[in-house]
Design an enzyme around this catalytic site. Structure first.
Site, mmCIF file in Angstrom:
data_model
loop_
_atom_site.group_PDB
_atom_site.id
_atom_site.type_symbol
_atom_site.label_atom_id
_atom_site.label_comp_id
_atom_site.label_asym_id
_atom_site.label_seq_id
_atom_site.Cartn_x
_atom_site.Cartn_y
_atom_site.Cartn_z
ATOM 1 C CG HIS A 251 -15.322 -24.723 50.713
ATOM 2 N ND1 HIS A 251 -13.873 -24.584 50.055
ATOM 3 C CD2 HIS A 251 -16.312 -24.424 49.890
ATOM 4 C CE1 HIS A 251 -14.639 -24.090 48.705
ATOM 5 N NE2 HIS A 251 -15.888 -24.240 48.574
ATOM 6 C CD GLN B 135 -21.550 -20.787 52.612
ATOM 7 O OE1 GLN B 135 -22.531 -20.070 52.660
ATOM 8 N NE2 GLN B 135 -20.743 -20.994 51.553
ATOM 9 C CE LYS C 15 -19.120 -18.391 49.659
ATOM 10 N NZ LYS C 15 -19.289 -18.965 48.424
ATOM 11 C CG ASP D 222 -14.316 -20.907 55.764
ATOM 12 O OD1 ASP D 222 -14.765 -19.896 55.386
ATOM 13 O OD2 ASP D 222 -14.262 -22.064 55.056
ATOM 14 C CB CYS E 21 -16.268 -27.285 47.563
ATOM 15 S SG CYS E 21 -16.359 -26.646 46.135
#
Lengths: 143, 407
Positions: free
Chosen positions: B118, B199, B222, B196, B360
């Site tokens: 991303h 997600q 999220k 990261d 993104c």
């Protein structure tokens, strides 16, 4: 107001058979590349002037339905018009998209986009070619 | 026992959205308990924290700080002081790049990352690379953006890699990358791993002690929590060795007119300014809510949804799926002959919320050969019945209908 069926036919027609979509390799044309940061639209518009007349408008690249159809329709409309007439057409198109007063008669087939203002995320698609045309006219006038 | 109907009753937006919501990778809905917690703060607890010599401030300060204990349990770290509250995953990732990268990298070093990242996990490193002259290198992936550990280990052979910055789950391809092996190999060559988790953390059990990852970033919004708040986890010795990006009130112990500055210990030194208090309190409830359902249960249910979605979408001859073997409930696709945004516009007109575009992840184009796709991303409150309705709707798509949806 155009009925929905008619609008769809106009847009399908210009999307599947755009009259003005072709690559131009002629130095006499002024050009402007315009791409969307949110949609696939990535087109270049070419315009040829003769004195104060828009002699030709063409575009190439990749565009979604709204981008391709709107660019093709406006290209048809401003072709063979004087620069002032072309600017008036563009001004009315912007007014329609901005939900301001505009002259329906002058926009002809571009009235197919009279509800584009309700689709906030598609306004960019429906103005990307038109922005390019405005920029080219400005370029020409400032030469 | 995972009871999706009971769970759906917890989320008012499921009734109120007026559409079937398949854009959970962008943000999730919030359960009523989280909404109530935020509202409770403004209704009965409104005050600033760490600054007031009165009971209310002391009480709310404790609730704020106790959220670190909840998150400690949620990601299984050793020490609650390894939890820094940020504005979101983007802010966490920037903190690692500028707070650690700028002071620890120099010419000759390599930042190892990938083309599926991303923007938030690549652009800060571009800048760090410009400022430090460290080189950015991309891990060669297999076709379809799958991870290959052998190719990955090859990247370390010249011993220049100092930091690996990688997503746990691709936000477009839905692949879960083998983070434990990624960390093991990086550590073997003396490199750190910045993960990261935006997600990943909302959808599965992420255990930082087991992974041995050095940094982990994720967002609250999220994972059923409020927006504007996120977490940076880092091993405590690394936090102590990092510089805060922001300075201001709350992060300093003392400073003098001759510019002498003594910062507080971590995590306080990273939390300058009045924080998003209601966000932290809401995140506390969100993490507890997810733990009550059980991250293993959530992952298992989403895996069932994902399999079903791919299976049903595969019935449609005109649909091209880019990640048929997705590991998560993220599926990216296009309809033949129709641009992604036209498809999303048609779906919107039929009351399905999905995102189209490049999500993104603009470097991914080189890997999967398309720069735009439509993404369905599901969460544990979605159902097979919603998938059925979605597939039925896609069955009927035509170019004419896409145009009609836009006029």
């Amino acid at each position: 107001m155009m009925d929905k069926e008619f609008k769809r036919e106009i847009m399908m027609d210009h999307y599947t058979h755009p009259r003005n979509k072709r690559e131009v390799n002629d130095e006499n044309y002024l050009k402007k590349h315009n791409a969307s940061d949110s949609c696939i639209d990535d087109i270049t518009v070419y315009m040829l002037f003769d004195g104060d007349v828009v002699k030709d408008v063409a575009f190439d690249g990749v565009g979604c339905t709204i981008c391709t159809a709107s660019t093709d329709i406006i290209a048809d409309l401003i072709k063979d018009k004087t620069i002032e007439e072309a600017k008036e057409i563009l001004r009315n198109y912007y007014a329609m998209v901005d939900e301001e007063e505009y002259d329906e008669d002058i926009l002809e087939e571009a009235n197919a986009f009279d509800t584009l203002s309700k689709q906030a995320n598609r306004i960019k698609c429906g103005t990307i070619g038109i922005h390019a045309m405005s920029d080219i006219i400005k370029q020409y006038e400032e030469r | 026992m995972f009871n999706v109907e009971k769970i759906r009753n917890d989320f008012p937006m499921i009734k109120n959205a007026g559409c079937i919501y398949f854009d959970n990778s962008a943000t999730s809905f919030k359960p009523q308990c989280v909404i109530d917690r935020v509202s409770e703060y403004y209704t009965n607890e409104n005050c600033n924290i760490h600054r007031g010599d009165y009971d209310l401030s002391v009480k709310v300060s404790k609730e704020y700080d106790d959220t670190r204990k909840t998150i400690k349990k949620f990601i299984n770290c050793r020490d609650k002081n390894e939890i820094v509250f940020t504005h979101g995953a983007t802010s966490s990732l920037n903190t690692v790049a500028y707070g650690y990268g700028l002071s620890h990298l120099s010419k000759g070093d390599v930042i190892l990352t990938s083309q599926v990242e991303h923007a938030s996990n690549i652009l800060p490193w571009f800048r760090v690379s410009d400022l430090t002259e460290a080189e950015i290198r991309y891990i060669p992936f297999d076709e379809d953006a799958k991870f290959n550990l052998e190719k990955y280990e090859e990247c370390f052979k010249d011993r220049k890699v100092k930091i690996v910055s990688l997503t746990y789950v691709s936000n477009v391809m839905g692949y879960k990358y083998p983070m434990k092996d990624i960390v093991r190999i990086a550590h073997k060559y003396g490199a750190l791993v910045n993960c990261d988790g935006a997600q990943a953390v909302p959808h599965m059990k992420v255990d930082v002690e087991d992974l041995d990852v050095d940094f982990l970033s994720f967002s609250s919004h999220k994972m059923c929590g409020p927006a504007g708040i996120g977490v940076l986890y880092a091993k405590y010795k690394l936090l102590q060795d990092m510089d805060p990006v922001w300075l201001g009130g709350g992060s300093n112990a003392r400073f003098k007119s001759d510019k002498e500055l003594i910062l507080k210990e971590s995590p306080d030194k990273f939390e300058s300014g009045s924080p998003c208090i209601e966000g932290v309190l809401g995140l506390d409830v969100a993490a507890r809510y997810l733990m009550d359902i059980g991250m293993e249960n959530i992952e298992a249910y989403e895996s069932e949804l994902s399999e079903y979605l791919v299976h049903r979408l595969s019935e449609l001859k005109n649909v091209h799926i880019y990640n048929r073997n997705t590991d998560t409930a993220i599926v990216s696709f296009n309809v033949d002959g129709i641009f992604a945004q036209d498809t999303a516009c048609y779906l919107n007109a039929n009351k399905f919320a999905l995102r189209s575009g490049n999500h993104c992840a603009k470097l991914l184009i080189d890997l999967i050969g398309t720069n735009e796709s439509v993404r369905a991303s599901l969460y544990f409150y979605n159902t097979k019945e919603e998938i059925d309705r979605f597939v039925e709707c896609l069955k009927d798509i035509t170019l004419e209908k896409c145009i009609e949806a836009a006029i």
